[in-house]
Scaffold this motif. Structure first.
Motif, PDB file in Angstrom:
ATOM      1  N   ALA A   3       0.830  -1.207   0.000  1.00 44.13           N
ATOM      2  CA  ALA A   3       0.000   0.000   0.000  1.00 44.13           C
ATOM      3  C   ALA A   3       0.861   1.252   0.000  1.00 44.13           C
ATOM      4  O   ALA A   3       0.539   2.252  -0.656  1.00 44.13           O
ATOM      5  CB  ALA A   3      -0.937  -0.006   1.200  1.00 44.13           C
ATOM      6  N   GLY A   4       1.965   1.207   0.735  1.00 46.20           N
ATOM      7  CA  GLY A   4       2.876   2.348   0.770  1.00 46.20           C
ATOM      8  C   GLY A   4       3.516   2.606  -0.576  1.00 46.20           C
ATOM      9  O   GLY A   4       3.719   3.755  -0.979  1.00 46.20           O
ATOM     10  N   LEU A   5       3.836   1.529  -1.296  1.00 46.26           N
ATOM     11  CA  LEU A   5       4.439   1.671  -2.622  1.00 46.26           C
ATOM     12  C   LEU A   5       3.451   2.300  -3.597  1.00 46.26           C
ATOM     13  O   LEU A   5       3.819   3.184  -4.383  1.00 46.26           O
ATOM     14  CB  LEU A   5       4.875   0.293  -3.131  1.00 46.26           C
ATOM     15  N   VAL A   6       2.200   1.865  -3.535  1.00 45.54           N
ATOM     16  CA  VAL A   6       1.171   2.439  -4.413  1.00 45.54           C
ATOM     17  C   VAL A   6       0.956   3.912  -4.073  1.00 45.54           C
ATOM     18  O   VAL A   6       0.840   4.761  -4.975  1.00 45.54           O
ATOM     19  CB  VAL A   6      -0.149   1.657  -4.279  1.00 45.54           C
ATOM     20  N   ALA A   7       0.935   4.227  -2.786  1.00 46.87           N
ATOM     21  CA  ALA A   7       0.757   5.617  -2.369  1.00 46.87           C
ATOM     22  C   ALA A   7       1.905   6.484  -2.872  1.00 46.87           C
ATOM     23  O   ALA A   7       1.695   7.611  -3.342  1.00 46.87           O
ATOM     24  CB  ALA A   7       0.649   5.701  -0.850  1.00 46.87           C
ATOM     25  N   ALA A   8       3.133   5.970  -2.778  1.00 46.01           N
ATOM     26  CA  ALA A   8       4.293   6.723  -3.249  1.00 46.01           C
ATOM     27  C   ALA A   8       4.225   6.941  -4.756  1.00 46.01           C
ATOM     28  O   ALA A   8       4.539   8.030  -5.254  1.00 46.01           O
ATOM     29  CB  ALA A   8       5.576   5.981  -2.880  1.00 46.01           C
ATOM     30  N   ALA A   9       3.822   5.909  -5.491  1.00 46.33           N
ATOM     31  CA  ALA A   9       3.722   6.022  -6.948  1.00 46.33           C
ATOM     32  C   ALA A   9       2.698   7.076  -7.342  1.00 46.33           C
ATOM     33  O   ALA A   9       2.951   7.913  -8.220  1.00 46.33           O
ATOM     34  CB  ALA A   9       3.354   4.668  -7.556  1.00 46.33           C
ATOM     35  N   LEU A  10       1.542   7.067  -6.695  1.00 50.34           N
ATOM     36  CA  LEU A  10       0.500   8.036  -7.011  1.00 50.34           C
ATOM     37  C   LEU A  10       0.934   9.453  -6.648  1.00 50.34           C
ATOM     38  O   LEU A  10       0.727  10.393  -7.424  1.00 50.34           O
ATOM     39  CB  LEU A  10      -0.794   7.671  -6.268  1.00 50.34           C
ATOM     40  N   ALA A  11       1.515   9.612  -5.467  1.00 49.31           N
ATOM     41  CA  ALA A  11       1.929  10.943  -5.024  1.00 49.31           C
ATOM     42  C   ALA A  11       2.975  11.531  -5.962  1.00 49.31           C
ATOM     43  O   ALA A  11       2.903  12.709  -6.340  1.00 49.31           O
ATOM     44  CB  ALA A  11       2.480  10.873  -3.598  1.00 49.31           C
ATOM     45  N   HIS A  12       3.964  10.721  -6.344  1.00 51.10           N
ATOM     46  CA  HIS A  12       5.004  11.222  -7.236  1.00 51.10           C
ATOM     47  C   HIS A  12       4.467  11.494  -8.640  1.00 51.10           C
ATOM     48  O   HIS A  12       4.876  12.461  -9.281  1.00 51.10           O
ATOM     49  CB  HIS A  12       6.169  10.229  -7.296  1.00 51.10           C
ATOM     50  N   ALA A  13       3.554  10.649  -9.109  1.00 53.58           N
ATOM     51  CA  ALA A  13       2.979  10.861 -10.447  1.00 53.58           C
ATOM     52  C   ALA A  13       2.183  12.161 -10.483  1.00 53.58           C
ATOM     53  O   ALA A  13       2.332  12.978 -11.407  1.00 53.58           O
ATOM     54  CB  ALA A  13       2.091   9.687 -10.828  1.00 53.58           C
ATOM     55  N   PHE A  14       1.335  12.379  -9.481  1.00 54.94           N
ATOM     56  CA  PHE A  14       0.521  13.597  -9.439  1.00 54.94           C
ATOM     57  C   PHE A  14       1.403  14.834  -9.274  1.00 54.94           C
ATOM     58  O   PHE A  14       1.214  15.853  -9.952  1.00 54.94           O
ATOM     59  CB  PHE A  14      -0.482  13.529  -8.285  1.00 54.94           C
ATOM     60  N   ALA A  15       2.371  14.750  -8.356  1.00 52.04           N
ATOM     61  CA  ALA A  15       3.222  15.910  -8.075  1.00 52.04           C
ATOM     62  C   ALA A  15       4.084  16.266  -9.280  1.00 52.04           C
ATOM     63  O   ALA A  15       4.283  17.449  -9.586  1.00 52.04           O
ATOM     64  CB  ALA A  15       4.106  15.631  -6.856  1.00 52.04           C
ATOM     65  N   LEU A  16       4.606  15.244  -9.979  1.00 57.03           N
ATOM     66  CA  LEU A  16       5.448  15.533 -11.144  1.00 57.03           C
ATOM     67  C   LEU A  16       4.624  16.110 -12.277  1.00 57.03           C
ATOM     68  O   LEU A  16       5.091  16.999 -13.007  1.00 57.03           O
ATOM     69  CB  LEU A  16       6.175  14.270 -11.601  1.00 57.03           C
ATOM     70  N   PHE A  17       3.406  15.613 -12.460  1.00 62.05           N
ATOM     71  CA  PHE A  17       2.511  16.180 -13.467  1.00 62.05           C
ATOM     72  C   PHE A  17       2.350  17.680 -13.253  1.00 62.05           C
ATOM     73  O   PHE A  17       2.492  18.482 -14.186  1.00 62.05           O
ATOM     74  CB  PHE A  17       1.151  15.471 -13.404  1.00 62.05           C
ATOM     75  N   VAL A  18       2.099  18.089 -12.017  1.00 62.69           N
ATOM     76  CA  VAL A  18       1.933  19.503 -11.704  1.00 62.69           C
ATOM     77  C   VAL A  18       3.248  20.258 -11.869  1.00 62.69           C
ATOM     78  O   VAL A  18       3.301  21.340 -12.468  1.00 62.69           O
ATOM     79  CB  VAL A  18       1.385  19.689 -10.276  1.00 62.69           C
ATOM     80  N   ALA A  19       4.340  19.684 -11.348  1.00 65.77           N
ATOM     81  CA  ALA A  19       5.635  20.370 -11.384  1.00 65.77           C
ATOM     82  C   ALA A  19       6.099  20.617 -12.818  1.00 65.77           C
ATOM     83  O   ALA A  19       6.650  21.685 -13.129  1.00 65.77           O
ATOM     84  CB  ALA A  19       6.682  19.546 -10.627  1.00 65.77           C
TER      85      ALA A  19
END
Length: 252
Positions: A56-72
């Motif tokens: 679950a932590g790995l999935v959370a990290a993947a989603l957070a980084h994907a969303f944050a990089l999209f914005v950045a």
């Protein structure tokens, strides 16, 4: 060949207003990306007692980084090209799309953005430190090096296809989404083995704040090799010398 397109530029370029603005944009984008990405891992650890190492932590990290990089990437695209990664900047340099001295401005800004983000996280969380990237049990530095090369190849290849290629057309609008998605997917693939950095600046900030440098060179060498290979492959095979054109300073 891309090697003939590489431009060194002039030292004076590093002090030009447009280069400094682009550097500031890279600093802000990196701060946004690292604060959200690393912060999500710290939050998950707090809520689940070091649960970031769980599926679950790995999935959370993947989603957070994907969303944050999209914005950045999206918020920096019109100013600096939205590299948000020293390896991406290096790939753009190898393909002749940015000068060496402008790249230096980007690299400094990206590293500073990561360090500041980690310091802000440490202050905001009451002294918690962002964990430095490290290898999982049974994973050697050579295993991790291959992971970083392949994952960064996929990232920079995606950048070239959606943001750099002069023939990209309307697909360029989707570039930030595609770039965020490939990073998220790579974290799901490699996160359990070496943390799936693909970005020397993302590894650098936590390493500085917690002063942990074990195997840190992997997170520089791997991404730079993968980035160079992707730039050479895409530029030579799919762009070619006949269709290559120097992009404006607001792009890669």
């Amino acid at each position: 060949m891309p090697i003939s397109q590489i431009a060194i530029g002039s030292p004076a370029e590093a002090t030009r207003a447009d280069a400094l603005k682009a550097g500031l944009a890279e600093f802000i984008s990196m701060l946004i990306f690292v604060f959200a990405g690393e912060g999500s891992g710290m939050a998950f650890n707090k809520l689940t007692d070091s649960g970031s190492t769980t599926p679950a932590g790995l999935v959370a990290a993947a989603l957070a980084h994907a969303f944050a990089l999209f914005v950045a990437v999206a918020v920096g695209a019109n100013i600096s090209g939205g590299h948000v990664n020293p390896a991406v900047t290096f790939g753009a340099f190898i393909g002749g799309n940015i000068t060496f001295f402008r790249s230096i401005v980007y690299w400094i800004a990206q590293l500073l953005g990561s360090v500041v983000a980690c310091l802000l996280l440490k202050f905001a969380t009451g002294g918690l430190e962002t964990s430095a990237f490290s290898l999982s049990s049974g994973v050697t530095v050579w295993n991790a090096l291959v992971f970083e090369i392949v994952m960064t190849f996929g990232l920079v290849y995606t950048v070239y296809a959606t943001a750099v290629d002069p023939k990209k057309g309307n697909i360029g609008i989707l570039a930030p989404i595609a770039i965020g998605f490939i990073v998220g997917a790579n974290i799901l693939a490699g996160g359990a083995f070496d943390g799936a950095s693909m970005n020397p600046a993302v590894s650098f900030g936590p390493a500085v704040v917690c002063w942990s440098w074990s195997g840190h060179w992997v997170y520089w060498l791997g991404p730079f090799i993968g980035s160079a290979i992707a730039a050479l492959v895409y530029d030579v095979i799919f762009i070619g010398s006949n269709s290559h054109e120097q992009l404006p300073t607001t792009d890669y």
